[in-house]
Design an enzyme around this catalytic site. Structure first.
Site, PDB file in Angstrom:
ATOM      1  N   ILE A  35       0.825  -1.224   0.000  1.00  0.00           N
ATOM      2  CA  ILE A  35       0.000   0.000   0.000  1.00  0.00           C
ATOM      3  C   ILE A  35       0.853   1.267   0.000  1.00  0.00           C
ATOM      4  O   ILE A  35       0.335   2.367  -0.092  1.00  0.00           O
ATOM      5  CB  ILE A  35      -1.020   0.045   1.161  1.00  0.00           C
ATOM      6  N   ASN A  86      14.409  -7.957   3.578  1.00  0.00           N
ATOM      7  CA  ASN A  86      15.235  -7.339   4.612  1.00  0.00           C
ATOM      8  C   ASN A  86      15.051  -8.055   5.951  1.00  0.00           C
ATOM      9  O   ASN A  86      13.947  -8.498   6.267  1.00  0.00           O
ATOM     10  CB  ASN A  86      14.848  -5.864   4.783  1.00  0.00           C
ATOM     11  N   GLU A  94      10.733  -3.090   8.071  1.00  0.00           N
ATOM     12  CA  GLU A  94       9.748  -2.250   8.766  1.00  0.00           C
ATOM     13  C   GLU A  94       8.687  -3.068   9.496  1.00  0.00           C
ATOM     14  O   GLU A  94       8.158  -2.634  10.505  1.00  0.00           O
ATOM     15  CB  GLU A  94       9.065  -1.310   7.765  1.00  0.00           C
ATOM     16  N   HIS A  99       8.938 -10.856   4.741  1.00  0.00           N
ATOM     17  CA  HIS A  99       8.245 -10.524   3.494  1.00  0.00           C
ATOM     18  C   HIS A  99       9.256 -10.258   2.382  1.00  0.00           C
ATOM     19  O   HIS A  99      10.300  -9.667   2.619  1.00  0.00           O
ATOM     20  CB  HIS A  99       7.306  -9.322   3.671  1.00  0.00           C
ATOM     21  N   PHE A 100       8.913 -10.723   1.215  1.00  0.00           N
ATOM     22  CA  PHE A 100       9.707 -10.492   0.018  1.00  0.00           C
ATOM     23  C   PHE A 100       9.000  -9.426  -0.808  1.00  0.00           C
ATOM     24  O   PHE A 100       7.814  -9.546  -1.086  1.00  0.00           O
ATOM     25  CB  PHE A 100       9.825 -11.774  -0.820  1.00  0.00           C
ATOM     26  N   HIS A 101       9.744  -8.400  -1.191  1.00  0.00           N
ATOM     27  CA  HIS A 101       9.198  -7.382  -2.081  1.00  0.00           C
ATOM     28  C   HIS A 101       9.461  -7.810  -3.521  1.00  0.00           C
ATOM     29  O   HIS A 101      10.540  -8.292  -3.839  1.00  0.00           O
ATOM     30  CB  HIS A 101       9.911  -6.039  -1.882  1.00  0.00           C
TER      31      HIS A 101
END
Ligand SMILES: [Zn+2]
Length: 137
Positions: A35, A86, A94, A99-101
């Protein structure tokens, strides 16, 4: 772990307690639009088990993730893109749920910007480091 899961925003998304724009889902993995995107099509791929860092996630969940990231890259039509994951606040994580972007890089202005502070080294040091790491695997 139970308390962290209860307050984890991604665990709430998995359970449907917080809405998201779902893109793909398997028994072990969920993918949805970020988002706060860096570019159009910026998506997140997450394991359905809670774990803060890559090393907290079982292998069978990790192996489910990359094929979905690949499908997302293909579906967005991105010719250039980054897959980013990360670990730890200092490493720009964050949300404390792995999580993988998948970040399309359509042009120099949009998508991920990277600083790549290369260090000087020498081959003897690299060889010794490679041996040290291999001995611990
Ligand atoms: Zn979580």
């Amino acid at each position: 772990m139970a308390n962290k899961m209860a307050s984890c925003i991604f665990c709430k998304i998995i359970k449907g307690e917080i809405p998201c724009f779902r893109l793909a889902e398997t028994e072990k993995t969920l993918a949805f639009l970020d988002i706060n995107p860096l570019s159009q099509g910026h998506a997140l791929v997450i394991p359905k088990v809670h774990g803060e860092k890559l090393t907290d996630i079982p292998d069978d969940h990790l192996t489910d993730i990359l094929p979905i990231a690949k499908k997302l890259a293909l579906a967005t039509g991105a010719h250039e893109y980054n897959i980013l994951q990360n670990n730890g606040r200092g490493a720009h994580q964050e949300v404390g749920h792995v999580h993988f972007h998948m970040i399309p890089k359509p042009n120099p202005q949009e998508g991920l910007g990277i600083s790549w502070p290369q260090q000087k080294t020498d081959m003897d040091k690299l060889k010794a480091l490679a041996e040290e790491i291999k001995s611990k695997m």
